[in-house]
Design an enzyme around this catalytic site. Structure first.
Site, PDB file in Angstrom:
ATOM      1  N   SER A  29       0.197 -19.700  17.780  1.00  0.00           N
ATOM      2  CA  SER A  29       0.124 -18.242  17.627  1.00  0.00           C
ATOM      3  C   SER A  29       1.002 -17.744  16.479  1.00  0.00           C
ATOM      4  O   SER A  29       0.705 -16.722  15.872  1.00  0.00           O
ATOM      5  CB  SER A  29       0.513 -17.554  18.934  1.00  0.00           C
ATOM      6  OG  SER A  29       1.793 -17.943  19.334  1.00  0.00           O
ATOM      7  N   ASP A  89       6.691 -19.097  21.997  1.00  0.00           N
ATOM      8  CA  ASP A  89       7.284 -20.290  21.401  1.00  0.00           C
ATOM      9  C   ASP A  89       6.888 -20.395  19.929  1.00  0.00           C
ATOM     10  O   ASP A  89       6.001 -19.695  19.457  1.00  0.00           O
ATOM     11  CB  ASP A  89       6.825 -21.548  22.168  1.00  0.00           C
ATOM     12  CG  ASP A  89       5.307 -21.746  22.109  1.00  0.00           C
ATOM     13  OD1 ASP A  89       4.610 -20.898  21.530  1.00  0.00           O
ATOM     14  OD2 ASP A  89       4.831 -22.764  22.637  1.00  0.00           O
ATOM     15  N   ASP A 110       5.325 -23.255  17.648  1.00  0.00           N
ATOM     16  CA  ASP A 110       4.768 -24.599  17.597  1.00  0.00           C
ATOM     17  C   ASP A 110       4.884 -25.036  16.148  1.00  0.00           C
ATOM     18  O   ASP A 110       4.484 -24.291  15.245  1.00  0.00           O
ATOM     19  CB  ASP A 110       3.297 -24.563  18.009  1.00  0.00           C
ATOM     20  CG  ASP A 110       3.128 -23.924  19.372  1.00  0.00           C
ATOM     21  OD1 ASP A 110       3.461 -24.569  20.367  1.00  0.00           O
ATOM     22  OD2 ASP A 110       2.685 -22.754  19.432  1.00  0.00           O
ATOM     23  N   LYS A 112      -5.136 -11.269  24.565  1.00  0.00           N
ATOM     24  CA  LYS A 112      -4.070 -12.087  25.173  1.00  0.00           C
ATOM     25  C   LYS A 112      -3.251 -11.244  26.160  1.00  0.00           C
ATOM     26  O   LYS A 112      -2.871 -11.699  27.237  1.00  0.00           O
ATOM     27  CB  LYS A 112      -3.152 -12.668  24.084  1.00  0.00           C
ATOM     28  CG  LYS A 112      -3.800 -13.832  23.341  1.00  0.00           C
ATOM     29  CD  LYS A 112      -3.006 -14.263  22.115  1.00  0.00           C
ATOM     30  CE  LYS A 112      -1.823 -15.100  22.467  1.00  0.00           C
ATOM     31  NZ  LYS A 112      -1.558 -16.228  21.555  1.00  0.00           N
ATOM     32  N   TYR A 141      -4.112 -16.503  31.902  1.00  0.00           N
ATOM     33  CA  TYR A 141      -3.705 -17.057  30.602  1.00  0.00           C
ATOM     34  C   TYR A 141      -2.911 -18.318  30.859  1.00  0.00           C
ATOM     35  O   TYR A 141      -1.734 -18.253  31.193  1.00  0.00           O
ATOM     36  CB  TYR A 141      -2.843 -16.027  29.862  1.00  0.00           C
ATOM     37  CG  TYR A 141      -2.473 -16.412  28.444  1.00  0.00           C
ATOM     38  CD1 TYR A 141      -3.115 -15.815  27.370  1.00  0.00           C
ATOM     39  CD2 TYR A 141      -1.501 -17.367  28.179  1.00  0.00           C
ATOM     40  CE1 TYR A 141      -2.789 -16.151  26.068  1.00  0.00           C
ATOM     41  CE2 TYR A 141      -1.174 -17.715  26.875  1.00  0.00           C
ATOM     42  CZ  TYR A 141      -1.824 -17.097  25.829  1.00  0.00           C
ATOM     43  OH  TYR A 141      -1.496 -17.442  24.532  1.00  0.00           O
TER      44      TYR A 141
HETATM   45  P1  ATP Z   1       0.990 -18.832  22.732  1.00  0.00           P
HETATM   46  O1  ATP Z   1       1.171 -17.475  22.149  1.00  0.00           O
HETATM   47  O2  ATP Z   1       0.636 -18.808  24.168  1.00  0.00           O
HETATM   48  O3  ATP Z   1       2.095 -19.793  22.408  1.00  0.00           O
HETATM   49  P2  ATP Z   1      -0.606 -20.644  21.108  1.00  0.00           P
HETATM   50  O4  ATP Z   1      -1.914 -20.451  20.370  1.00  0.00           O
HETATM   51  O5  ATP Z   1       0.569 -20.924  20.256  1.00  0.00           O
HETATM   52  O6  ATP Z   1      -0.369 -19.375  22.037  1.00  0.00           O
HETATM   53  P3  ATP Z   1       0.092 -22.969  22.668  1.00  0.00           P
HETATM   54  O7  ATP Z   1      -0.281 -23.200  24.079  1.00  0.00           O
HETATM   55  O8  ATP Z   1       1.505 -22.723  22.308  1.00  0.00           O
HETATM   56  O9  ATP Z   1      -0.849 -21.786  22.158  1.00  0.00           O
HETATM   57  O10 ATP Z   1      -0.472 -24.196  21.851  1.00  0.00           O
HETATM   58  C1  ATP Z   1      -0.120 -24.360  20.494  1.00  0.00           C
HETATM   59  C2  ATP Z   1      -1.244 -25.003  19.735  1.00  0.00           C
HETATM   60  O11 ATP Z   1      -1.486 -26.318  20.257  1.00  0.00           O
HETATM   61  C3  ATP Z   1      -2.568 -24.303  19.821  1.00  0.00           C
HETATM   62  O12 ATP Z   1      -2.690 -23.208  18.933  1.00  0.00           O
HETATM   63  C4  ATP Z   1      -3.508 -25.432  19.471  1.00  0.00           C
HETATM   64  O13 ATP Z   1      -3.537 -25.662  18.099  1.00  0.00           O
HETATM   65  C5  ATP Z   1      -2.864 -26.615  20.162  1.00  0.00           C
HETATM   66  N1  ATP Z   1      -3.441 -26.702  21.513  1.00  0.00           N
HETATM   67  C6  ATP Z   1      -2.857 -26.335  22.678  1.00  0.00           C
HETATM   68  N2  ATP Z   1      -3.697 -26.520  23.715  1.00  0.00           N
HETATM   69  C7  ATP Z   1      -4.842 -27.003  23.186  1.00  0.00           C
HETATM   70  C8  ATP Z   1      -6.106 -27.385  23.724  1.00  0.00           C
HETATM   71  N3  ATP Z   1      -6.363 -27.295  25.014  1.00  0.00           N
HETATM   72  N4  ATP Z   1      -7.044 -27.829  22.882  1.00  0.00           N
HETATM   73  C9  ATP Z   1      -6.816 -27.922  21.564  1.00  0.00           C
HETATM   74  N5  ATP Z   1      -5.657 -27.568  20.985  1.00  0.00           N
HETATM   75  C10 ATP Z   1      -4.686 -27.121  21.775  1.00  0.00           C
HETATM   76 MG    MG Z   2       2.513 -21.361  21.016  1.00  0.00          MG
END
Ligand code: ATP
Ligand code: MG
Length: 532
Positions: free
Chosen positions: A81, A92, A94, A208, A217
């Protein structure tokens, strides 16, 4: 792929409604302050410094030719995100570390870099998870949660402008590395494929926010996670390339309340090895025509970068059954908003503990303090959707399960290292219908929950003191530490005086002893049948 279905842009009223929506999202605290943004940037800059020094040191130690250490570097690339520009407060970061071919994951990333981070003052709650589907170092860096992945690419040095878009970068890599790299590749591809990044971001923030308010979520729990929501929103943006967010949000809910799952949601055609494009790599690609097991996926939401995967692989019948009425209700609410204009109706929180009378309560217990709790709870959480699937199977779908994505922790005593945190799964039976006029029978879930516990206890790093209890509980018997977090203060006070107790802390008050007895009586392991 269907081309856009509506090319018309916003009217002044749509602009006004978008402004209202943005105001609502700002007031709900979804945007970071300037200081919080700066703090995140500092975290990324400092981490970049740490991984740079780490690679240089490894290069020096391995006695590569002169000058190589000086130029050796690793890239730190945010994804998720944060990269999409939709991270909320407290989300978080990533981030992917890309290192040269001679820096490996097992020793160099986990042992050496993990050791460096353990010695770094800014780092707390460090957790190394080398065996995960996507191996990860989790930590807080000056309080900000960071998930760090690693990919070693087949190059002696990593150029600062490394192109991750083409397939060639994946050549010769193992699947864990491909999955790690794909976090960045997927985020970049989503941004490339949406016609208007600004409209996409506002719409995604809104969706979201709604999904969190409605308790749906979470990728780990079998709902939709961050990337799944991003792909769903991006698809709607493609269908309405000129629409403003106030137009996209209602269309999002209309489309997905009517969507015929398991029809897949895709942002582009799936790239295959043999489609004559780039070099064939033979990696597994989601495609139910070629892999029959992909045909069993209930909610395919396909990532747009090769090798395409279903980002909603974890969705089960139970979670899809929970999400479907939510899409339908949001579609109706949007129709009302179109008349009344107030967006807050969309974000009304789902009251999980009002919605069900009966729950499975999953108590995660440790004897060794916070670190142990974080680790054991993380493992239990990652298995929890299996409990839901098992209950569904054992009851032939007649008992509806709704896992709650939040855990509730009991306040620990200062002098005690024992910790408890509880997850809940709401249980309900479908109302009698013309097709099924009889009331469903009572279910005995003892065997099912025991099998689930057995599976959880296979944890490779299990240590004495890590315990798990699964019991059946009724709303009126929720533990005090849950009530404290869900009831408004005045109702809690009233409940305590009704119970005849003044204090609901973890020390066993008369009321908590009573509720313990009640919970024990309803416990699946001790009663002949769980009454649900
Ligand atoms: P958030 O705001 O909840 O952190 P996010 O898009 O960063 O949303 P995360 O759960 O932190 O989601 O996951 C980080 C990244 O890891 C995702 O954007 C994606 O690239 C990868 N990822 C996580 N889960 C999956 C999945 N089920 N399939 C494919 N890629 C995934
Ligand atoms: Mg994230």
């Amino acid at each position: 792929m269907a081309s856009p279905i509506f090319l018309v842009g916003p009217t002044p009223a749509d602009h006004e409604s978008t402004a209202q929506l943005e105001k609502h999202l700002r007031e709900a605290g979804l945007h970071e302050s300037a200081e919080e943004t700066a703090a995140r940037e500092d975290v990324l800059r400092d981490l970049q410094g740490i991984v740079d020094r780490w690679v240089k040191r490894l290069t020096t130690q391995r006695e590569y030719p002169d000058g190589m250490a000086e130029h050796a570097t690793a890239l730190l690339l945010p994804f998720g995100s944060y990269r999409l520009g939709v991270h909320g407060r407290g989300a978080d970061i990533d981030a992917l570390v890309v290192g040269p071919a001679y820096v490996d994951r097992h020793h160099d990333f986990f042992d050496v870099l993990g050791g460096v981070l353990a010695e770094t003052e800014a780092v707390t709650e460090l957790q190394l998870v080398p065996g995960a589907y996507v191996p990860v170092i989790k930590m807080r860096f000056r309080g900000v949660q960071v998930d760090l992945l690693y990919a070693s690419v087949c190059l002696p040095a990593v150029p600062s402008d490394l192109d991750l878009r083409g397939r060639s970068v994946l050549c010769g890599l193992d699947m864990a590395t491909v999955r790690s790299l794909n976090g960045v590749r997927v985020a970049d591809e989503i941004l490339r494929l949406v016609p208007d990044a600004g409209a996409f971001r506002t719409t995604l923030r809104c969706v979201k926010h709604w999904a969190k308010a409605r308790g749906i979520y979470s990728n780990a729990m079998g709902f939709v996670g961050g990337v799944g929501w991003a792909i769903l929103v991006a698809r709607v943006c493609q269908l309405y390339p000129n629409a403003a967010p106030s137009m996209l949000v209602p269309r999002f809910f209309r489309i997905f309340s009517q969507w015929k799952w398991p029809n897949p949601v895709m942002l582009r055609e799936i790239e295959h090895d043999d489609d004559g494009g780039e070099m064939p790599l033979g990696l597994p690609v989601w495609d139910p025509r070629r892999n029959p097991s992909d045909g069993s996926h209930l909610m395919p939401v396909i990532t747009p970068a090769y090798p395409c995967m279903n980002s909603c692989y974890n969705v089960s019948r139970a979670t899809l059954r929970t999400m479907t009425p939510e899409f339908e209700a949001a579609h109706k609410v949007c129709q009302e908003i179109a008349v009344a204009g107030a967006w807050d109706a969309l974000f009304r929180p789902f009251n999980f503990f009002k919605a069900y009378k009966s729950y499975l309560r999953v108590d995660v217990k440790v004897a060794g303090g916070e670190e142990d709790l974080r680790e054991w709870k993380g493992w239990v959480e990652s298995r929890l959707r299996q409990l839901v699937v098992r209950v569904e199977m054992a009851t032939a779908g007649m008992l509806l399960c709704h896992p709650h994505p939040h855990a509730y922790a009991a306040k620990p005593h200062d002098d005690d290292r024992r910790r408890v945190s509880s997850f809940f799964v709401g249980l309900s039976k479908p109302a009698p219908s013309p097709q099924q006029p009889q009331q469903p029978p009572q279910f005995d879930l003892r065997l099912t929950t025991q099998e689930f516990k057995d599976e959880v206890y296979t944890y490779a790093f299990w240590r004495p003191g890590m315990e798990l209890d699964v019991s059946h509980t009724r709303r009126k018997d929720l533990p005090p530490y849950v009530l404290e977090q869900i009831l408004p203060a005045d109702r809690l006070k009233r409940k305590r005086s009704d119970d005849g107790s003044g204090n609901s802390e973890s020390s066993p008050s008369p009321s908590s002893r009573a509720s313990k007895r009640a919970a024990a009586a309803g416990r699946i392991g001790s009663s002949p049948e769980s009454e649900t």
